[in-house]
Design an enzyme around this catalytic site. Structure first.
Site, PDB file in Angstrom:
ATOM      1  N   GLU A   9       0.814  -1.218   0.000  1.00 50.88           N
ATOM      2  CA  GLU A   9       0.000   0.000   0.000  1.00 50.88           C
ATOM      3  C   GLU A   9       0.845   1.264   0.000  1.00 50.88           C
ATOM      4  O   GLU A   9       0.539   2.227  -0.685  1.00 50.88           O
ATOM      5  CB  GLU A   9      -0.919   0.017   1.236  1.00 50.88           C
ATOM      6  CG  GLU A   9      -2.028  -1.006   1.195  1.00 50.88           C
ATOM      7  CD  GLU A   9      -2.926  -0.890   2.412  1.00 50.88           C
ATOM      8  OE1 GLU A   9      -3.248   0.240   2.795  1.00 50.88           O
ATOM      9  OE2 GLU A   9      -3.304  -1.935   2.967  1.00 50.88           O
ATOM     10  N   ASP A  82      -2.131  -4.414   3.643  1.00 50.48           N
ATOM     11  CA  ASP A  82      -2.183  -4.611   5.098  1.00 50.48           C
ATOM     12  C   ASP A  82      -3.038  -5.822   5.496  1.00 50.48           C
ATOM     13  O   ASP A  82      -3.990  -6.179   4.787  1.00 50.48           O
ATOM     14  CB  ASP A  82      -2.729  -3.349   5.780  1.00 50.48           C
ATOM     15  CG  ASP A  82      -1.719  -2.207   5.753  1.00 50.48           C
ATOM     16  OD1 ASP A  82      -0.534  -2.463   5.480  1.00 50.48           O
ATOM     17  OD2 ASP A  82      -2.117  -1.057   6.002  1.00 50.48           O
ATOM     18  N   ASP A  84      -5.677  -6.763   7.109  1.00 54.85           N
ATOM     19  CA  ASP A  84      -7.008  -6.568   7.681  1.00 54.85           C
ATOM     20  C   ASP A  84      -8.039  -6.544   6.560  1.00 54.85           C
ATOM     21  O   ASP A  84      -7.707  -6.757   5.391  1.00 54.85           O
ATOM     22  CB  ASP A  84      -7.062  -5.278   8.518  1.00 54.85           C
ATOM     23  CG  ASP A  84      -6.607  -4.041   7.740  1.00 54.85           C
ATOM     24  OD1 ASP A  84      -6.524  -4.104   6.492  1.00 54.85           O
ATOM     25  OD2 ASP A  84      -6.339  -3.009   8.367  1.00 54.85           O
ATOM     26  N   GLU A  86      -9.609  -4.097   5.145  1.00 58.12           N
ATOM     27  CA  GLU A  86      -9.350  -3.054   4.154  1.00 58.12           C
ATOM     28  C   GLU A  86      -8.226  -3.484   3.213  1.00 58.12           C
ATOM     29  O   GLU A  86      -8.299  -3.301   2.000  1.00 58.12           O
ATOM     30  CB  GLU A  86      -8.981  -1.746   4.862  1.00 58.12           C
ATOM     31  CG  GLU A  86      -9.286  -0.483   4.077  1.00 58.12           C
ATOM     32  CD  GLU A  86     -10.756  -0.230   3.875  1.00 58.12           C
ATOM     33  OE1 GLU A  86     -11.108   0.307   2.805  1.00 58.12           O
ATOM     34  OE2 GLU A  86     -11.562  -0.566   4.765  1.00 58.12           O
ATOM     35  N   TYR A 300       1.679  -4.526  13.503  1.00 54.11           N
ATOM     36  CA  TYR A 300       0.553  -3.804  12.899  1.00 54.11           C
ATOM     37  C   TYR A 300      -0.331  -3.166  13.968  1.00 54.11           C
ATOM     38  O   TYR A 300      -0.652  -3.790  14.979  1.00 54.11           O
ATOM     39  CB  TYR A 300      -0.270  -4.759  12.032  1.00 54.11           C
ATOM     40  CG  TYR A 300      -1.243  -4.048  11.126  1.00 54.11           C
ATOM     41  CD1 TYR A 300      -0.800  -3.071  10.247  1.00 54.11           C
ATOM     42  CD2 TYR A 300      -2.594  -4.352  11.157  1.00 54.11           C
ATOM     43  CE1 TYR A 300      -1.685  -2.415   9.411  1.00 54.11           C
ATOM     44  CE2 TYR A 300      -3.491  -3.712  10.326  1.00 54.11           C
ATOM     45  CZ  TYR A 300      -3.029  -2.727   9.454  1.00 54.11           C
ATOM     46  OH  TYR A 300      -3.911  -2.077   8.632  1.00 54.11           O
ATOM     47  N   ARG A 302      -3.473  -1.796  13.861  1.00 56.78           N
ATOM     48  CA  ARG A 302      -4.945  -1.861  13.874  1.00 56.78           C
ATOM     49  C   ARG A 302      -5.345  -3.278  14.286  1.00 56.78           C
ATOM     50  O   ARG A 302      -5.402  -4.173  13.460  1.00 56.78           O
ATOM     51  CB  ARG A 302      -5.524  -1.487  12.509  1.00 56.78           C
ATOM     52  CG  ARG A 302      -5.315  -0.013  12.191  1.00 56.78           C
ATOM     53  CD  ARG A 302      -6.027   0.415  10.917  1.00 56.78           C
ATOM     54  NE  ARG A 302      -5.774   1.816  10.645  1.00 56.78           N
ATOM     55  CZ  ARG A 302      -4.763   2.284   9.928  1.00 56.78           C
ATOM     56  NH1 ARG A 302      -3.905   1.426   9.396  1.00 56.78           N
ATOM     57  NH2 ARG A 302      -4.588   3.574   9.741  1.00 56.78           N
ATOM     58  N   HIS A 345      -4.569 -10.809  14.166  1.00 62.73           N
ATOM     59  CA  HIS A 345      -3.128 -10.791  14.389  1.00 62.73           C
ATOM     60  C   HIS A 345      -2.826 -10.445  15.833  1.00 62.73           C
ATOM     61  O   HIS A 345      -3.721 -10.473  16.680  1.00 62.73           O
ATOM     62  CB  HIS A 345      -2.431  -9.811  13.447  1.00 62.73           C
ATOM     63  CG  HIS A 345      -3.325  -8.741  12.912  1.00 62.73           C
ATOM     64  ND1 HIS A 345      -3.819  -7.709  13.683  1.00 62.73           N
ATOM     65  CD2 HIS A 345      -3.844  -8.557  11.677  1.00 62.73           C
ATOM     66  CE1 HIS A 345      -4.589  -6.930  12.941  1.00 62.73           C
ATOM     67  NE2 HIS A 345      -4.628  -7.413  11.735  1.00 62.73           N
TER      68      HIS A 345
END
Length: 692
Positions: A9, A82, A84, A86, A300, A302, A345
């Site tokens: 990203e 990433d 997740d 998204e 990470y 989030r 995670h």
């Protein structure tokens, strides 16, 4: 020509990952999403199974063209967005745009940007997880249906530029409801009786508990008088002494929510800033060639999981034993999965606990260092032994009237040697002294003081409290907290007063309209249930179209009613009581992006505007003519300046004091810390201190 193309990203991590993977790999960045719903229209067809209309995002044409060119030259393309929902959706959109088979092993995920983690992740590529994609797609469509249908109504009936989001509306309701609780609160009187006891040379504090062994509340001065009249002199006998050893366990490592809360408490970071700095630490910091170049310092950021990998636990255990000793090592604890946690995670932790904050201070910015230190200390403490406290409670009697005194001291620091969790409430003293008392002893009360109190209303929400409440109520998920708080402030629905959220008049109007016409949208239980439904989609337990179907039927009916019955709300400008010096018309209060300001009522013929200036009762020390007023910077930081600006350019970040320095006659200013307010001279070494 590279054999493999990897698409991430962010360009910040592309170079780092390319260095880790070697010459056969070329790493490029998509700069986030390349496709999305169009901005100019809803882009969703509810009559056709909620089919979304995706288009290339404006400005991403060149990025996509470059990625397509690189993909044609590569033997294989890996999508490494990433880890997740998204990120999974970004990978899915890239697969479509680059004509990659989404069922092939094209998806790579990693929780930290370190050499070992990156290399290991490429040994286990997988296909795109359609359940994750569907969960993100369902959330995106839900938010689009709510926002693009209610917002135009608010524009038409209230004011242009307004918006109504699914999660932001509930956050606004929480703030609005709390304000109503405060307004409707009726304080109740209650009393306490405190005493200072003396045993030989030792003085300690105690408080009234009850009579004849039963706890008693004091609701009036008459209740207090009955107790004080019952006392026979000031001699108390020690009736009972309870001593015990208590263990205090460390806090769990950070999740997104707990990181935002603790960063607000301890280093005064807003949620948005916390996530921005955490992103920098995750994507990588250049540590210099000897230390391995650019390296991700945290996992990470989030996440709603407190799980820690076995490797990280072992590394932490070895580090603790080496630095603090065997007795500081914690016991093996298995993190319980919280209800509703995605647990995709790990918790937020340093990628290597051996990189202590002090060793990295030279390569980190001040903000990066402070946040990394917080994350590092919290993680290390979570793997350490409990603290051990010696506690003592003493029961003191005088003619059946019982006072109690309690104290504690730290016997073994354990995790507290590294870190102690912050709190929104007033801290208790962990080392409150009590002398060595035994049953049958007699002590004297030096003074017995009745104190009148009144119950206080619930406090307004700070960012930390609001994030915690949203998490507890199941509103939103880790990625939504910071953007939600940012949105309701940018829209002018709330403002911060002493770091606490206060709804504006506009915010109250919007929430009242939402309550009347869209009660489900702002219902906490309904919103939490919707989050559970999205989690169920991610786990493959339900179909995303079914979730949207269940929602849209009732929502469509509410929309039709609102279109017909919602009345236009006229927000009248409040007169300011002064006239415009340019045209003579009355000045009025207007609401802007940074709060209220003064504007001429003769707009647009007259465009005179002024900030609202709050005088602090101090004459300008520079020009001796103007008054010092409170102002706000563009970043909403408070400062002080002369009201004759630009004729006089006096400015101060610290609040000036009305009296001169008694030593040299210069300007005195207030310096505030969490513990005290200090008054000091701007010219000499004069200081005076007062507790907050």
């Amino acid at each position: 020509m590279s054999d493999y193309l990897v698409i991430v990203e962010s360009p910040a991590k592309a170079k780092t990952i390319e260095r880790y993977l070697g010459k056969k790999y070329k790493v490029k960045a998509s700069m986030g999403h390349v496709r999305d719903l169009p901005k100019s229209q809803t882009g969703v067809d509810p009559e056709n199974a909620f089919k979304p209309k995706y288009i290339t995002i404006r400005g991403k044409g060149d990025v996509l063209k470059e990625l397509k060119s690189a993909a044609k030259k590569a033997k294989k393309v890996y999508l490494a967005a990433d880890p997740d929902r998204e990120g999974e959706a970004i990978a899915w959109h890239l697969a479509y745009a680059l004509n990659i088979d989404e069922n092939s092993e094209c998806r790579v995920v990693f929780n930290e940007i370190t050499k070992d983690a990156i290399k290991e992740s490429f040994k286990h590529p997988r296909s795109i997880d359609h359940d994750l994609v569907d969960a993100q797609q369902a959330r995106r469509i839900l938010d689009r249906l709510v926002g693009y249908n209610i917002s135009p109504l608010l524009w038409k009936k209230i004011k242009k530029g307004l918006s109504a989001g699914r999660v932001q509306s509930v956050a606004l309701k929480l703030i609005s409801d709390r304000e109503k609780e405060i307004e409707n609160f009726k304080p109740e009187e209650y009393w306490s009786i405190d005493a200072h006891f003396q045993k030989d040379d030792d003085i300690f504090e105690g408080a009234f508990y009850g009579v004849d062994g039963k706890k008693q509340e004091l609701k009036s001065e008459a209740d207090v008088n009955k107790i004080t009249e019952k006392l026979e002199g000031k001699r108390f006998s020690v009736d009972k002494v309870n001593k015990r050893e208590r263990k205090r366990n460390p806090a769990k490592p950070f999740t997104t929510s707990s990181l935002q809360q603790e960063a607000a408490r301890k280093i005064n970071f807003r949620a948005k800033k916390t996530m921005m700095v955490a992103q920098q630490l995750y994507e990588g910091i250049d540590l210099g060639k000897k230390a391995g170049g650019t390296t991700g310092l945290i996992t990470y950021m989030r996440t709603d999981s407190t799980r820690i990998s076995e490797t990280a636990k072992q590394e932490a255990g070895s580090y603790i034993e080496e630095q603090y000793g065997q007795n500081y090592k914690g016991y093996a604890k298995k993190a319980k999965k919280q209800e509703g946690a995605q647990d995709a995670h790990e918790a937020i932790r340093p990628t290597s606990v051996t990189r202590d904050p002090k060793s990295l201070k030279a390569v980190l910015s001040r903000d990066q260092f402070r946040l990394y230190k917080l994350i590092w200390e919290r993680f290390l403490a979570s793997q350490m032994a409990p603290a051990v406290m010696d506690t003592m409670t003493v029961h003191l009697l005088n003619n059946g009237v019982e006072f109690r005194a309690s104290g504690s001291k730290v016997k073994f620091k354990g995790f507290m040697k590294v870190y102690v969790e912050g709190t929104d409430d007033k801290k208790k003293d962990e080392n409150k002294f009590l002398p060595d008392l035994r049953e049958g002893m007699v002590v004297d009360a030096n003074d017995i003081t009745p104190n009148q109190h009144f119950t206080q209303p619930p406090p307004r929400y700070t960012e930390a409290r609001l994030v915690r409440t949203m998490e507890e109520q199941g509103i939103g998920r880790p990625s939504t907290y910071a953007p939600t708080l940012d949105t309701i402030q940018r829209r002018g629905y709330v403002q911060l007063d002493s770091k606490r959220f206060v709804p504006t008049e506009l915010g109250e109007i919007v929430i009242d309209v939402m309550k009347e016409f869209f009660p489900k949208i702002i219902d906490i239980g309904f919103t939490a249930k919707m989050e559970e439904d999205l989690d169920a989609i991610e786990e493959g337990k339900t179909e995303w179209i079914n979730v949207l179907d269940d929602f849209y039927g009732g929502f469509k009916k509410r929309l039709e009613i609102a279109e017909q019955e919602m009345e236009k709300v006229e927000i009248r400008d409040e007169p300011a009581g002064i006239t415009c010096e340019n045209c003579g018309h009355e000045m009025v209060y207007k609401m802007g992006r940074y709060g209220k300001f003064l504007a001429c009522s003769n707009f647009p013929e007259c465009r005179n505007t002024k900030p609202i200036l709050k005088k602090i009762g101090v004459t300008c020390p520079k020009c001796k003519e103007g008054n010092v007023v409170e102002r706000k910077s563009k970043k909403n930081r408070k400062f002080y300046g002369c009201d004759r600006y630009p004729e006089c350019d006096f400015v101060s970040w610290d609040k000036p004091v009305s009296r001169p320095c008694p030593k040299c006659g210069s300007l005195l200013v207030e310096k505030k810390t969490k513990k005290e307010t200090r008054v000091q001279c701007t010219n000499c070494d004069y200081k005076e201190t007062a507790q907050n």
